[in-house]
Write a protein that holds these residues in place. Structure first.
Motif, mmCIF file in Angstrom:
data_model
loop_
_atom_site.group_PDB
_atom_site.id
_atom_site.type_symbol
_atom_site.label_atom_id
_atom_site.label_comp_id
_atom_site.label_asym_id
_atom_site.label_seq_id
_atom_site.Cartn_x
_atom_site.Cartn_y
_atom_site.Cartn_z
ATOM 1 N N GLU A 74 -6.788 -8.622 19.206
ATOM 2 C CA GLU A 74 -5.790 -7.626 19.584
ATOM 3 C C GLU A 74 -6.481 -6.278 19.547
ATOM 4 O O GLU A 74 -7.312 -6.028 18.669
ATOM 5 C CB GLU A 74 -4.604 -7.627 18.619
ATOM 6 C CG GLU A 74 -3.690 -8.810 18.805
ATOM 7 C CD GLU A 74 -2.412 -8.682 18.002
ATOM 8 O OE1 GLU A 74 -1.901 -7.557 17.824
ATOM 9 O OE2 GLU A 74 -1.931 -9.727 17.544
ATOM 10 N N LYS A 121 -2.321 3.661 16.184
ATOM 11 C CA LYS A 121 -1.814 2.391 16.712
ATOM 12 C C LYS A 121 -2.451 1.203 15.989
ATOM 13 O O LYS A 121 -1.808 0.180 15.776
ATOM 14 C CB LYS A 121 -2.047 2.306 18.214
ATOM 15 C CG LYS A 121 -1.158 3.263 18.981
ATOM 16 C CD LYS A 121 -1.359 3.150 20.469
ATOM 17 C CE LYS A 121 -0.442 4.161 21.161
ATOM 18 N NZ LYS A 121 -0.558 4.086 22.618
ATOM 19 N N ASP A 128 -0.618 0.708 12.748
ATOM 20 C CA ASP A 128 0.687 0.085 13.024
ATOM 21 C C ASP A 128 0.527 -1.411 13.280
ATOM 22 O O ASP A 128 1.302 -2.220 12.765
ATOM 23 C CB ASP A 128 1.366 0.755 14.223
ATOM 24 C CG ASP A 128 1.810 2.180 13.927
ATOM 25 O OD1 ASP A 128 1.893 2.566 12.734
ATOM 26 O OD2 ASP A 128 2.074 2.921 14.900
ATOM 27 N N LYS A 129 -0.475 -1.797 14.070
ATOM 28 C CA LYS A 129 -0.702 -3.218 14.338
ATOM 29 C C LYS A 129 -1.124 -3.953 13.074
ATOM 30 O O LYS A 129 -0.693 -5.081 12.822
ATOM 31 C CB LYS A 129 -1.737 -3.409 15.446
ATOM 32 C CG LYS A 129 -1.184 -3.111 16.818
ATOM 33 C CD LYS A 129 -2.147 -3.528 17.907
ATOM 34 C CE LYS A 129 -1.483 -3.305 19.254
ATOM 35 N NZ LYS A 129 -2.186 -3.961 20.348
ATOM 36 N N ASP A 154 -0.333 -3.251 9.998
ATOM 37 C CA ASP A 154 0.845 -3.410 9.140
ATOM 38 C C ASP A 154 1.797 -4.486 9.652
ATOM 39 O O ASP A 154 2.496 -5.128 8.858
ATOM 40 C CB ASP A 154 1.595 -2.083 9.013
ATOM 41 C CG ASP A 154 0.857 -1.072 8.147
ATOM 42 O OD1 ASP A 154 -0.090 -1.464 7.427
ATOM 43 O OD2 ASP A 154 1.218 0.119 8.204
ATOM 44 N N ALA A 155 1.814 -4.706 10.962
ATOM 45 C CA ALA A 155 2.743 -5.669 11.559
ATOM 46 C C ALA A 155 2.164 -7.079 11.666
ATOM 47 O O ALA A 155 2.905 -8.024 11.932
ATOM 48 C CB ALA A 155 3.156 -5.188 12.949
ATOM 49 N N GLY A 156 0.867 -7.231 11.457
ATOM 50 C CA GLY A 156 0.249 -8.538 11.655
ATOM 51 C C GLY A 156 -0.634 -8.959 10.507
ATOM 52 O O GLY A 156 -0.743 -8.267 9.495
ATOM 53 N N TYR A 198 -4.597 -10.238 9.953
ATOM 54 C CA TYR A 198 -5.894 -10.295 10.619
ATOM 55 C C TYR A 198 -6.954 -10.785 9.647
ATOM 56 O O TYR A 198 -6.926 -10.477 8.462
ATOM 57 C CB TYR A 198 -6.283 -8.908 11.153
ATOM 58 C CG TYR A 198 -5.299 -8.404 12.186
ATOM 59 C CD1 TYR A 198 -5.413 -8.795 13.519
ATOM 60 C CD2 TYR A 198 -4.242 -7.590 11.825
ATOM 61 C CE1 TYR A 198 -4.507 -8.376 14.465
ATOM 62 C CE2 TYR A 198 -3.321 -7.163 12.767
ATOM 63 C CZ TYR A 198 -3.462 -7.562 14.083
ATOM 64 O OH TYR A 198 -2.545 -7.145 15.015
ATOM 65 N N SER A 241 -3.576 -1.225 0.972
ATOM 66 C CA SER A 241 -2.478 -2.075 1.419
ATOM 67 C C SER A 241 -2.468 -3.371 0.610
ATOM 68 O O SER A 241 -3.432 -3.670 -0.104
ATOM 69 C CB SER A 241 -2.642 -2.405 2.905
ATOM 70 O OG SER A 241 -3.637 -3.406 3.086
#
Length: 117
Positions: free
Chosen positions: A29, A36, A39-40, A42-44, A46, A70
């Protein structure tokens, strides 16, 4: 299959690195800036993050700092930079100076994802 988040503000770098990682059968991704990318992240979930260091808005140093503070702070992070002397911290697992050989990036990605699994 390893999932990689690739962050860089240069479209050509995103395309080249993404193609190289696909040769390793990695799912990739992309994000065109650090904000950005955060944001990605935090949402996924990896297995590896690869980020440019010098970018507008939010740079790679802030990206790695966010990751290290995190809940998934052990996610391996590779920093890429044409100006490696601008690295503000030593939180990266590896740093690649631009320009770099794609084979070196692929070997580094394999090493870090094997170690993380």
């Amino acid at each position: 299959m390893c999932k990689v988040l690739l962050i860089d503000d240069e479209e050509m770098i995103l395309q080249l690195v993404e193609q190289a990682l696909h040769r390793l059968d990695y799912s990739v991704e992309t994000a065109e800036n650090g904000r950005k990318g955060i944001d990605k992240f935090d949402a996924g979930i990896y297995d590896l993050v690869i980020t440019d260091v010098c970018m507008p808005e939010t740079d790679g140093n802030r990206v790695v700092d966010h990751i290290r503070h995190s809940p998934r702070n052990r996610t391996p992070v590779i920093g890429m930079s044409g100006t490696p002397w601008k690295l503000a911290n030593h939180m990266f697992d590896r740093v690649l100076s631009k320009p770099f050989q794609l084979d070196r990036l692929m070997e580094t990605a394999k090493t870090l994802t094997l170690r993380a699994s």
